[in-house]
Design an enzyme around this catalytic site. Structure first.
Site, PDB file in Angstrom:
ATOM      1  N   LYS A  30      -8.183  14.155   4.821  1.00  0.00           N
ATOM      2  CA  LYS A  30      -7.079  12.854   5.019  1.00  0.00           C
ATOM      3  C   LYS A  30      -6.108  13.025   5.970  1.00  0.00           C
ATOM      4  O   LYS A  30      -5.999  14.046   6.714  1.00  0.00           O
ATOM      5  CB  LYS A  30      -6.367  12.641   3.548  1.00  0.00           C
ATOM      6  CG  LYS A  30      -5.786  13.909   3.186  1.00  0.00           C
ATOM      7  CD  LYS A  30      -5.169  13.958   1.611  1.00  0.00           C
ATOM      8  CE  LYS A  30      -6.227  14.202   0.576  1.00  0.00           C
ATOM      9  NZ  LYS A  30      -6.515  13.129  -0.212  1.00  0.00           N
ATOM     10  N   HIS A  72       0.692  -1.229   0.133  1.00  0.00           N
ATOM     11  CA  HIS A  72       0.200   0.067  -0.063  1.00  0.00           C
ATOM     12  C   HIS A  72       0.677   1.274   0.209  1.00  0.00           C
ATOM     13  O   HIS A  72       0.369   2.282   0.298  1.00  0.00           O
ATOM     14  CB  HIS A  72      -0.898  -0.004   1.227  1.00  0.00           C
ATOM     15  CG  HIS A  72      -1.908  -1.009   1.178  1.00  0.00           C
ATOM     16  ND1 HIS A  72      -3.299  -0.647   0.825  1.00  0.00           N
ATOM     17  CD2 HIS A  72      -2.131  -2.209   1.648  1.00  0.00           C
ATOM     18  CE1 HIS A  72      -4.145  -1.847   0.931  1.00  0.00           C
ATOM     19  NE2 HIS A  72      -3.332  -2.827   1.498  1.00  0.00           N
TER      20      HIS A  72
HETATM   21  C1  B1H Z   1      -1.778   3.208   3.402  1.00  0.00           C
HETATM   22  C2  B1H Z   1      -0.655   2.718   4.944  1.00  0.00           C
HETATM   23  C3  B1H Z   1      -0.186   2.420   6.486  1.00  0.00           C
HETATM   24  N1  B1H Z   1      -0.675   2.848   2.935  1.00  0.00           N
HETATM   25  C4  B1H Z   1       1.304   1.955   8.043  1.00  0.00           C
HETATM   26  N2  B1H Z   1       0.153   2.319   3.984  1.00  0.00           N
HETATM   27  C5  B1H Z   1       0.509   1.877   8.954  1.00  0.00           C
HETATM   28  C6  B1H Z   1       1.106   1.868   6.794  1.00  0.00           C
HETATM   29  O1  B1H Z   1       0.212   1.529  11.169  1.00  0.00           O
HETATM   30  N3  B1H Z   1       0.909   1.797  10.330  1.00  0.00           N
HETATM   31  O2  B1H Z   1       2.164   1.552  10.597  1.00  0.00           O
HETATM   32  C7  B1H Z   1      -0.675   2.166   8.740  1.00  0.00           C
HETATM   33  C8  B1H Z   1      -1.183   2.438   7.466  1.00  0.00           C
HETATM   34  N4  B1H Z   1      -1.782   3.286   4.573  1.00  0.00           N
HETATM   35  C9  B1H Z   1      -2.818   3.672   2.514  1.00  0.00           C
HETATM   36  O3  B1H Z   1      -3.493   2.730   2.068  1.00  0.00           O
HETATM   37  C10 B1H Z   1      -2.162   4.743   1.225  1.00  0.00           C
HETATM   38  O4  B1H Z   1      -1.382   5.675   1.894  1.00  0.00           O
HETATM   39  C11 B1H Z   1      -3.344   5.156   0.477  1.00  0.00           C
HETATM   40  O5  B1H Z   1      -2.908   5.770  -0.709  1.00  0.00           O
HETATM   41  C12 B1H Z   1      -4.159   3.965  -0.009  1.00  0.00           C
HETATM   42  O6  B1H Z   1      -5.499   4.459  -0.722  1.00  0.00           O
HETATM   43  C13 B1H Z   1      -4.690   2.963   1.188  1.00  0.00           C
HETATM   44  C14 B1H Z   1      -5.395   2.029   0.826  1.00  0.00           C
HETATM   45  O7  B1H Z   1      -4.660   1.238  -0.182  1.00  0.00           O
END
Ligand code: B1H
Length: 798
Positions: free
Chosen positions: A525, A334
């Site tokens: 966002k 992602h």
């Molecule tokens: C997205 C994350 C994410 N990408 C780490 N990566 C996290 C990474 O808790 N953490 O450590 C939590 C979330 N989230 C998002 O995913 C993208 O930035 C968006 O562009 C995308 O639309 C979404 C769903 O695919």
């Protein structure tokens, strides 16, 4: 209890229990059919499920809304009042968690046997408050007033081991094998949630795990006579599912987080193998029964866990276990931010999961042998592709482990998947190109159109029937109506009514006044520098500066309400400074009589799914302005377009596909493309040169630096300004002029309300592609290969 004495919450709980009771028959029937047919299912493993409120969705899925409203009315109760007391389960950070929630909704609606696996955090994403314009986090105690949508099953708890060490012993045939001697354990208690399909009789399960101390753990210490120690141990165990990590996009390599990840996947694999599959099932045939879809790297520790189960517990040899493991996992990436790729130090794995580390080393050894065979003599390549990083410390690259093991790897929008192949995972794609695929994200039309926008839904249904709710491509039938003046004026009335509803919500929720006669320009966002909320701020400050300096007559300014919604990770300094700046600019601009209310900034705290459902239908303009090549997809962009907002955006993530579908003339494109960004960065980007060359930009930045928004305190926003002038990692200054020009085009377009509304209708008519039902079909065709199983509702009663 007497109805007269019942609180609103009591009444809400009673209604929720009634609806869930109705769904129960369907849930049991779904289970029964699955047991009977033993067909292939999908397990979606995700550390986050950002569900949003459940009542409305359940009423829609069961088609009970009308009956419920009427019967409540008979009792003198307003359904609308009960709706508002539900606290949403905020078990996710943003897009990734909300995507998981949309996907399980679509799977149920498509009749696909599937199960979501995750964590039942006691505290979800923090509640955001502002104190003097600065973000202050408060715990999200979402379980406080009861949680009628969950079904705890303490009797089905499973044990999860941690720590200890491994020992080398010999198996029956005298081969050396490694055995894990764990140091401690906790129990995982499943909490089941119903995931109803849209009026199709299917109810799938979302199974979230909650941690508690094991009996053995307690007893040992109790027997040693240390009561307080025993209670402390309990707290220690329960800590594992206590709180959601609030970092979106940039994970923190904390021990507790690895514990959470292993905890939920170990519970889930055990549950699937021992409770979902029939007793004695031959695991060699596991690929016929399941794909475990890995939602980013957070559940990737499931890979060595399955290998461990097959080898250590079932006595398989390595190759047999690897063959099955290879087939049952698939991985969705992602992100494109290098700092977001999860990496776990081997020292931490050694301490917490020593046997898993051994297995990862062995996977890597076999993999590197394969690399060397494919590319003889190319030692550099082998080093680059190693699952184990050697510096700055020895660590496991979880994305590489998932890529090497998974049957498929996908990105979440066309551009993103291409960049994964060309850049982030290039070596892997060169070696196994057929492994890589794209599935563009989607959003559920049930929650984000049908429920969130009843006005538009009614209008659409009147025009083309209600089939669009489960077949969103049918929105294309609206296309001819874009030239029907009667339809356009009704469309405009719906937008106006949605603005009025949004204004009411803002008033009631935060005491904020919204002028419904203005353009609603929304940027909602997570706060992240790459998403470039700063670009939006510079636009606003520049307009303000031009009016104040007399360069722009106030009558020439299109009345706009700028809506921001954004949480910052609590430890992300710059993001929090930007929040403070937005609030400071808001206060100054909103209070300035010279602005005559033409430019208004509203920044409600604690933007969440519930607020999104009210804001998105009211918006005219959707801000999707990340620097090209950084936003993997975005999903808010899809929700806005589907609700008839026009997008101002860069060629990034799914914006690319939105623009292709709606057409250039119905989209405000600006900014550098990804290859242009690459060129500028590699040529040595100098943000200050843009400051020097561009007078409007200079004036805007100077105004921020002057203390104009901070009661004259010049230093207040110095870190932001300095960062932009000296580094500007995400090219805000480089895209400033292009953005201002695009905003001028927005103003011109908005002045012609007929043409604008026509564009808005075409946005709706042409974006049916972004239904998460379509995403699910793509996953099914390209990755999962599971078949729908319909549920017979005729035999069921309420
Ligand atoms: C997205 C994350 C994410 N990408 C780490 N990566 C996290 C990474 O808790 N953490 O450590 C939590 C979330 N989230 C998002 O995913 C993208 O930035 C968006 O562009 C995308 O639309 C979404 C769903 O695919």
């Amino acid at each position: 209890m007497d109805l007269l004495q019942a609180s609103v919450n009591d009444k809400y709980l009673a209604l929720a229990r009634t609806v869930r009771h109705y769904l129960m028959t369907r849930w049991l029937e779904t289970e029964r059919r699955q047991t009977e047919l033993q067909s292939k299912a999908v397990a979606y493993l995700s550390a986050e499920f950002l569900l949003g409120r459940q009542l409305d969705n359940s009423l829609l899925a069961t088609d009970l809304e009308e009956i419920a409203a009427e019967s409540l009315q008979g009792l003198g109760i307003e359904l609308d009042e009960l709706r508002t007391v539900e606290v949403e389960p905020g078990l996710g950070n943003g897009g990734l968690g909300r995507l998981a929630a949309c996907f399980i909704d679509s799977l149920a609606t498509l009749d696909v046997p599937s199960i979501g696996y995750g964590i039942r955090y006691e505290y979800g994403i923090f509640k955001q408050t502002f104190v003097d314009g600065r973000q202050v986090e408060q715990p999200d105690n979402w379980l406080e007033l009861g949680s009628p949508w969950e079904f705890p099953h303490p009797e089905a708890a499973v044990t999860v081991n941690f720590g200890g060490h491994t020992e080398k012993t010999a198996d029956d045939d005298g081969r050396e094998v490694s055995r894990w001697v764990p140091g401690w354990s906790v129990e995982g208690v499943p909490y089941n949630y119903m995931v109803p399909g849209y009026q199709n009789g299917r109810v799938n399960t979302l199974r979230l795990w909650s941690a508690r101390a094991t009996k053995a753990f307690d007893l040992q210490i109790f027997n040693a006579g240390d009561y307080t120690e025993a209670v402390r141990a309990q707290t220690f165990a329960e800590n594992i599912s206590k709180v959601l990590y609030p970092e979106d996009s940039t994970p923190q390599g904390k021990e507790l987080r690895l514990q959470q990840q292993y905890f939920f996947v170990a519970c889930s694999l055990r549950n699937f193998i021992e409770d979902v599959l029939p007793a004695g099932y031959d695991l060699h045939k596991l690929p016929e029964r399941i794909t475990f879809q890995l939602n980013d790297t957070h559940p990737v520790i499931a890979i060595p866990e399955l290998m461990r189960i097959l080898i250590d517990e079932r006595g398989w040899n390595w190759d047999e276990a690897w063959d099955v493991t290879n087939q049952v996992f698939a991985y969705t990436c992602h992100t494109l931010l290098p700092e977001a790729l999860e990496v776990w130090p081997t020292s931490l794995l050694e301490k917490l999961l020593p046997r898993h580390l051994e297995i990862i080393y062995r996977i890597n050894k076999d993999f590197l042998a394969r690399v060397r065979e494919t590319y003889p003599g190319d030692e550099m390549r082998a080093r680059h592709m190693s699952i184990i990083a050697e510096s700055p410390e020895r660590a496991v690259r979880m994305a590489y482990l998932a890529t090497v093991t998974g049957s498929k790897v996908n990105g979440v929008a066309a551009l993103h998947s291409q960049l994964l192949r060309d850049k982030v995972l290039k070596d892997f794609s060169d070696m196994e190109p057929e492994k890589f695929t794209n599935v563009t994200n989607g959003v559920t039309p049930r929650r984000f159109v049908r429920l969130a926008n009843p006005g538009l839904s009614g209008l659409i249904t009147e025009a083309i029937g209600d089939g669009w709710v489960t077949d969103l491509d049918r929105l294309s039938e609206l296309e001819p109506l874009a030239d029907d003046s009667g339809f356009l004026s009704r469309f405009r009335e719906v937008k106006a009514a949605n603005k009025a509803r949004f204004a009411d919500v803002m008033e009631a929720r935060d005491g904020i006044r919204v002028d419904t006669g203005t353009m609603v320009d929304a940027m909602v966002k997570r706060l992240h520098e790459y998403k470039r909320q700063m670009l939006k701020v510079l636009h606003i400050v520049s307009l303000y500066e031009q009016v104040k300096s007399g360069a722009l007559p106030i009558e020439k300014v299109t009345p706009r309400t700028f809506v921001f919604g954004a949480k910052a990770a609590p430890g992300y300094r710059m993001a929090k400074e930007i929040i403070a700046l937005i609030n400071a600019v808001g206060r100054t601009v909103n209070d300035d009589p010279a602005m005559q209310g033409r430019l208004t900034i509203v920044f409600p705290p604690n933007y969440n799914v519930t607020l999104a459902e009210k804001l998105i239908p009211a918006a005219d303009l959707s801000e999707q302005i990340s620097v090209a090549g950084k936003e993997a997809s975005g999903t808010g962009n899809m929700k806005f377009a589907l609700n008839g907002a026009l997008t101002i955006g860069t060629d990034d993530g799914a914006n690319v596909e939105i623009r292709e579908l709606v057409g250039d003339e119905n989209f405000f494109l600006f900014g550098m493309s990804e290859p242009e960004v690459e060129r500028v960065v590699s040529a040595g980007y100098e943000p200050a040169s843009f400051y020097d060359k561009n007078a409007a930009l200079r004036r805007a930045l100077d105004l921020i630096a002057s203390g104009a928004f901070s009661d004259g305190r010049r230093g207040e926003f110095e870190p932001i300004v300095a960062n932009l002038l000296e580094q500007d990692r995400f090219l805000v200054l480089a895209d400033f002029q292009s953005y201002m020009d695009a905003q001028a085009r927005v103003d011109t377009a908005y002045a012609d309300q007929d043409a604008w509304t026509r564009s808005a209708v075409l946005n709706v008519a042409r974006t049916g592609f972004f239904s998460s039902d379509r995403s699910m079909r793509d996953y099914l065709d390209r990755i999962w290969h599971a078949e729908p199983v319909s549920i017979d509702v005729s035999s069921m009663q309420g």
